[in-house]
Design an enzyme around this catalytic site. Structure first.
Site, mmCIF file in Angstrom:
data_model
loop_
_atom_site.group_PDB
_atom_site.id
_atom_site.type_symbol
_atom_site.label_atom_id
_atom_site.label_comp_id
_atom_site.label_asym_id
_atom_site.label_seq_id
_atom_site.Cartn_x
_atom_site.Cartn_y
_atom_site.Cartn_z
ATOM 1 N N ASP B 62 0.863 -1.174 0.000
ATOM 2 C CA ASP B 62 0.000 0.000 0.000
ATOM 3 C C ASP B 62 0.903 1.228 0.000
ATOM 4 O O ASP B 62 2.106 1.154 0.235
ATOM 5 C CB ASP B 62 -1.007 -0.017 1.147
ATOM 6 C CG ASP B 62 -0.350 -0.009 2.497
ATOM 7 O OD1 ASP B 62 0.878 0.119 2.549
ATOM 8 O OD2 ASP B 62 -1.062 -0.124 3.502
ATOM 9 N N ASP B 234 -7.521 -7.769 1.033
ATOM 10 C CA ASP B 234 -6.539 -7.888 2.117
ATOM 11 C C ASP B 234 -7.257 -7.461 3.371
ATOM 12 O O ASP B 234 -8.207 -6.666 3.315
ATOM 13 C CB ASP B 234 -5.340 -6.958 1.906
ATOM 14 C CG ASP B 234 -5.668 -5.526 2.323
ATOM 15 O OD1 ASP B 234 -6.355 -4.826 1.549
ATOM 16 O OD2 ASP B 234 -5.282 -5.116 3.428
#
Lengths: 335, 335
Positions: B62, B234
């Protein structure tokens, strides 16, 4: 042989599958801690400690004798036994020699250690002698309380005094135990006092029974003790040091937090042979410790125990092939 | 597919060999945390994050966008980018869209997420609209900064407002990314607001590119999102809950500390299929947590991730065999 220490029914950070993969044949667990939690009655109902741990190889439990010393502020001792005030909730656990044997039978373990009084270091000669006498009385009561085939080991005390060790060895070996241990070593005394105690006590124990040196030690201590005739070892060092980022290598112990490992691509020990740790770089291990990740402690524990497992394999090989001097040379980083 | 979260370059308590055994194909790691420690320059010199973790399957990172929200007290945001004050040592990290793309290229990861502004919940419509506009501007700059084939994903924002989500989806999908994500979901809004956002946003993303729902979620959320067209997930839930002794079973989540498990011989989930956890009883898992042993968190993490891995396998099977209603019924404990 070397037994990793699994005080509370687990070698810290590892599962039974890890110990199997490392090749260990026996683990040590703790009577005092397990009697308090989850409790010996629970473990008996469950089918024993092997069943609880999902471990089908042998287990040895110490008797609570070590806690007589290490938890000295939380217990009262008398000839009858030891009253512990639980470090968990303050409840009372009264451990007698008979009770310790019974609890270990409830655990269903393979080797039961007798309750002993381990004198602290330093202590006076009189204190060491008194603990020795009580240990003899308790050993007799333990032997009487044991079930047929329980596999009970007696423990020799006597502090750092050669004459007391001789008396204690004579007293304890006159009781028919399955094996004999040297206790009260590695309790704070300097190394130059520890090794002579092992050297002169080990030959006093029967050669046809296992000789067990409790709580020892560094690789050099183990090599020395094997030369004195010791067969069995347990020690928290490889696992405790691992959790404090100290790793065994053939060049000596290293602190993985040191800057020198910050970008080291290889494993911390180039001779590493354990697949679960050799895939990881020293730099990654260092990062995990720096970041406070549990995986760091786990990998370090696997690493250090693999080092000890290999050491013990090499000791067994060297004894039978007479290559002992070469082995001593190989481990010269651990004098 | 589901990606376990390995914020600092490890899925907490597990090694890469564990993730391989569990069958995961990709993990998520965190740009902000890894840029601070061990640092993106170090990771680049080392040969990338795969090399550091000893993990040869894909990695998604991320962008630091989540930390724009979660560390809002430690950062200043402007159109140029975000200035973070390190939670480790107070040093400054200035993250721009270009810098985030560059750092992730240094990591050498397979999927790079663009820096976005994730508005908190609750916030005003104006705040959500402003974050959406900034996210668009940053997405364009990220796309321009990306290297050929870097595998960059754009992120749709817009809070809980359907009209804003439509505008954001139109803005972001007009930029040629390798995949598209829905961000700003599961940031504190109630479940009855979360699912509609997913339902109406997912179909606005191209069907021929991966659709990724960030940070979601419970098994029921995943089943719902798959029905809406989501491909990738996720979430920290299975691993974080494991560390807090909460275990997934086919009958719902259970707290392993509850007395009912104190002497339970079987595994906590009779349908357990992962060999490293099914050998252990629920009673042992409970004992490990009670005793504060790290092995408890590790076994619980393996257990919960095995549950998620199986769920994702079953989802893939049900999509292709049209047995979806039966799968929904099977997981009815997770509505």
């Amino acid at each position: 042989m070397f037994m990793p220490v699994g005080t509370q029914g687990t070698v810290k950070t590892l599962g039974s599958e890890d110990l199997e993969a490392l090749g260990f044949e026996m683990v040590l667990a703790n009577t005092y801690h397990l009697a308090l939690r989850p409790g010996s009655d629970m473990i008996e109902r469950f089918g024993g400690l092997n069943e609880l741990m999902s471990w089908d190889r042998p287990i040895l439990t110490d008797s609570g004798g070590y806690q007589v010393m290490s938890l000295s502020k939380h217990r009262k001792i008398s000839d009858e036994g030891v009253e512990f005030k639980s470090h968990l909730d303050g409840s009372l656990l009264f451990l007698t020699p008979e009770k310790s044997v019974l609890i270990q039978r409830q655990f269903g373990v393979d080797i039961t250690m007798t309750l002993d009084e381990c004198p602290p270091y330093p202590c006076t000669r009189d204190e060491a002698a008194a603990a020795m006498s009580r240990t003899e009385a308790w050993a007799k009561r333990s032997s009487s309380a044991a079930a047929e085939g329980q596999g009970v080991f007696g423990i020799v005390q006597g502090g750092v005094h050669e004459d007391l060790r001789r008396i204690s060895a004579s007293q304890i070996t006159s009781i028919p135990f399955a094996g004999y241990a040297i206790g009260g070593v590695s309790v704070g005394e300097p190394l130059e006092m520890q090794r002579p105690v092992v050297s002169f006590t080990a030959p006093l124990l029967p050669a046809d029974k296992p000789r067990y040196l409790m709580g020892v030690g560094h690789p050099g201590d183990i090599l020395h003790a094997v030369e004195s005739g010791i067969d069995m070892f347990d020690c928290v060092l490889p696992t405790r040091l691992a959790r404090h980022h100290s790793l065994y290598t053939m060049q000596g112990r290293v602190n993985i937090l040191n800057q020198q490992w910050a970008e080291h691509h290889g494993p911390v020990d180039e001779s590493s042979v354990f697949p679960e740790t050799e895939r990881y770089s020293a730099a990654y291990m260092r990062h995990l410790f720096k970041a406070g990740e549990h995986l760091g402690q786990r990998l370090a524990t696997l690493h250090n125990l693999a080092f000890y497992a290999r050491l013990m394999n090499e000791i067994r090989d060297a004894i039978t092939t007479e290559t002992w001097p070469a082995l001593r040379e190989k481990y010269k980083a651990y004098p």
